[in-house]
Design an enzyme around this catalytic site. Structure first.
Site, PDB file in Angstrom:
ATOM      1  N   ALA A   1       6.896 -43.669 -70.171  1.00 32.62           N
ATOM      2  CA  ALA A   1       6.412 -42.627 -68.517  1.00 32.62           C
ATOM      3  C   ALA A   1       6.647 -42.843 -67.686  1.00 32.62           C
ATOM      4  O   ALA A   1       7.417 -41.604 -67.066  1.00 32.62           O
ATOM      5  CB  ALA A   1       5.415 -42.348 -69.686  1.00 32.62           C
TER       6      ALA A   1
ATOM      7  N   VAL B   1       6.119 -49.513 -77.418  1.00 31.28           N
ATOM      8  CA  VAL B   1       6.801 -49.831 -78.970  1.00 31.28           C
ATOM      9  C   VAL B   1       7.392 -48.411 -79.558  1.00 31.28           C
ATOM     10  O   VAL B   1       7.866 -47.593 -80.803  1.00 31.28           O
ATOM     11  CB  VAL B   1       5.779 -49.410 -80.114  1.00 31.28           C
ATOM     12  CG1 VAL B   1       5.223 -50.876 -80.615  1.00 31.28           C
ATOM     13  CG2 VAL B   1       4.459 -48.104 -79.849  1.00 31.28           C
TER      14      VAL B   1
ATOM     15  N   LYS C   1      21.068 -42.618 -84.264  1.00 30.27           N
ATOM     16  CA  LYS C   1      20.267 -42.261 -85.151  1.00 30.27           C
ATOM     17  C   LYS C   1      20.123 -40.171 -85.975  1.00 30.27           C
ATOM     18  O   LYS C   1      20.220 -39.696 -85.083  1.00 30.27           O
ATOM     19  CB  LYS C   1      18.704 -41.754 -84.198  1.00 30.27           C
ATOM     20  CG  LYS C   1      17.045 -41.304 -85.375  1.00 30.27           C
ATOM     21  CD  LYS C   1      16.245 -41.164 -84.965  1.00 30.27           C
ATOM     22  CE  LYS C   1      15.216 -40.946 -85.851  1.00 30.27           C
ATOM     23  NZ  LYS C   1      13.314 -40.939 -85.058  1.00 30.27           N
TER      24      LYS C   1
ATOM     25  N   THR D   1       7.888 -38.425 -82.123  1.00 27.56           N
ATOM     26  CA  THR D   1       7.481 -37.212 -80.841  1.00 27.56           C
ATOM     27  C   THR D   1       7.084 -38.056 -79.700  1.00 27.56           C
ATOM     28  O   THR D   1       6.610 -36.970 -78.776  1.00 27.56           O
ATOM     29  CB  THR D   1       6.768 -36.144 -81.304  1.00 27.56           C
ATOM     30  OG1 THR D   1       5.714 -36.797 -81.601  1.00 27.56           O
ATOM     31  CG2 THR D   1       7.716 -35.611 -82.481  1.00 27.56           C
TER      32      THR D   1
END
Length: 503
Positions: free
Chosen positions: A15, A47, A78, A343
């Site tokens: 972040a 994680v 992905k 998310t």
């Protein structure tokens, strides 16, 4: 406060460095002094290794080369998430990054699939989605390279979160961001306004600021410990409050998808990287102890564990104010929604986007704070309902945890959406929501909620044309998937991990 010039980011990790990277790129360091404070003594959760396609927009904003990025973070590609055992043991479905088929006549394809299915067509709606088909075959490739004339295939990334933070740190420092090592021991507020004016480090250094971004993790050093912003607890709907995480050796080709497997008291993630596999068991401690969860995840690894299981404790929910006075919380400092749909990093990215939208020029106004908080609360709220649906729409009652989830009360907003979908195949998605109709359809229908009816507009097309179009769409989806090489082959060619190449 008359001018906003000194920006102070408290906390590194994903972040903090994402915020620093975006601010240094967009606002620059000529007119703004950007300082990031982090302490090597304080670890990060680290994680958040799975993402959704919106992260490509962030990389584009930063001007990052995708292959360079993937090499640096030991990344894999992905195409979506495979969900095992969620509706009942033995059941499996795939939530892809992309729509099913193509909309026709202004109507969502899901309604045409309903007509097709009710007329005896296959119940496997994944046949109309190239990401699903490619994932089943372990394939991946960027269509822009394979066939520029072919439709785009959406994708995201898995990566090592600690390497991602390191990568962004290098980017930020080149852009003029100053990293300050140290642990904050004191926070000073303005005696009248209550704004944060400075923080003091353990070595006595004082760092002043005009706008503070709190990326200090769950503890929320500024937003909560100092400003007492309050916390909205969503545990009654999302009862999981623990995770045990452990990496293991890679034992086979990296799958181009995340796997989420429902377990006795929660669910287990599996995230493939180039150099290892990330694993974790998200659970509720009212139904399972930390020791038992640690024991079980070690038994279920598909490779040798590389570390002891690490316990992460959390409370699902969010700060009641994410922008309070001159402090903006991001990442875990702003709230936590379990990583069921990957998310976490998107919520950081969304907060950054909204900060840039409402960025104060000369002084912070109440309207900027109000709009930011309104928009962020809406983002959390929409993701919350989507996550709850995974637990609520289930046939499982085989453990006390799943019995609770199946019969729990849910928010009225979700209740209306589920009723509308079950009756009419309408998931009531607003334009600003992250998860669109295709995502709601994938999860709800994948977990056994097949709508009773569909839009009558889907019946207007003549039968012969309808069957021809459906066959063409199905063949087109399969064709796109078959164009792609094996995922592992593509990684080795496009963006191999330097540490693996060195070996």
């Amino acid at each position: 406060m008359s001018q906003i010039r000194k920006l102070v980011i408290v906390g590194g990790g994903t972040a903090g460095w994402m915020a620093a990277a975006a601010l240094s790129r967009v606002m620059g360091t000529r007119n703004y002094q950007i300082t990031l404070i982090e302490s090597d003594e304080i670890g990060t959760v680290g994680v958040g290794e799975a993402t959704i396609p919106t992260i490509q927009e962030f990389n584009t904003l930063l001007g990052i080369d995708e292959n360079d990025f993937m090499k640096a973070v030991n990344g894999t590609f992905k195409l979506g998430i495979r969900f095992d055992n969620w509706s009942k043991p033995g059941n499996s479905y795939f939530h892809p990054f992309g729509v099913y088929g193509v909309d026709m006549g202004g109507l969502n394809f899901n309604h045409f699939w309903m007509r097709y299915h009710k007329a005896g067509g296959s119940g496997d709606f994944g046949l109309f989605n190239p990401q699903t088909l490619a994932a089943r075959k372990g394939r991946f490739g960027r269509m822009a390279e394979i066939n520029p004339q072919a439709p785009n295939v959406n994708y995201a990334f898995h990566f090592d979160a600690s390497l991602y933070a390191k990568f962004l740190r290098g980017y930020c420092e080149k852009n003029g961001v100053v990293r300050q090592e140290g642990k904050i021991t004191e926070v000073t507020q303005h005696p009248e306004s209550g704004d944060i004016t400075s923080v003091t480090l353990a070595n006595g250094q004082v760092i002043t600021g005009d706008l503070f971004i709190d990326c200090s993790g769950f503890r929320g050093l500024l937003i909560e410990q100092t400003l007492k912003s309050g916390y909205e607890d969503w545990s009654k709907w999302l009862p999981c409050n623990r995770a045990v995480a452990v990496p293991c050796d890679k034992v086979g080709p990296a799958t181009p998808y995340t796997t989420s497997t429902a377990q006795e008291a929660g669910w287990q993630w599996r995230i493939p990287l180039q150099h290892r596999t990330g694993n974790g068991y998200v659970f509720c401690d009212a139904y399972m102890s930390e020791d038992k969860a640690s024991e079980l995840i070690l038994q279920r690894l598909d490779g040798q564990a590389q570390a002891d299981p690490r316990v992460i404790r959390f409370v699902t929910g969010h700060r009641k104010q994410m922008w309070n006075k001159n402090v903006i919380a991001m990442g875990l400092a702003s709230g936590f929604l379990e990583p069921l749909e990957s998310t976490s990093i998107w919520l950081v990215q969304d907060a950054i986007t909204k900060l840039l939208k409402y960025f104060p020029k000369e002084r912070i106004t109440d309207i900027q704070r109000t709009c930011f908080n309104r928009d962020m609360l809406a983002a959390y709220d929409n993701v919350k309902d989507f996550l709850i649906a995974h637990y609520k729409v289930t046939m499982r009652e085989d453990t006390p945890f799943w019995a609770y989830c199946k019969h729990m009360d849910i928010p009225d907003s979700l209740k209306l959406r589920l009723e509308s979908f079950a009756e009419h195949n309408q998931s009531l998605v607003a334009p600003t929501e992250l998860f669109k109709d295709a995502s709601w359809f994938a999860v709800l229908a994948g977990q056994g909620m097949v709508p009773k009816s569909y839009s009558p507009a889907a019946d207007v097309m003549a039968e012969d044309e309808f069957r021809w179009r459906m066959q063409r769409i199905r063949e087109g989806s399969a064709g796109l998937a078959d164009m792609m090489p094996p995922h592992e082959t593509y990684l080795a060619k496009a963006c191999p991990s330097p540490q693996l190449v060195a070996v």
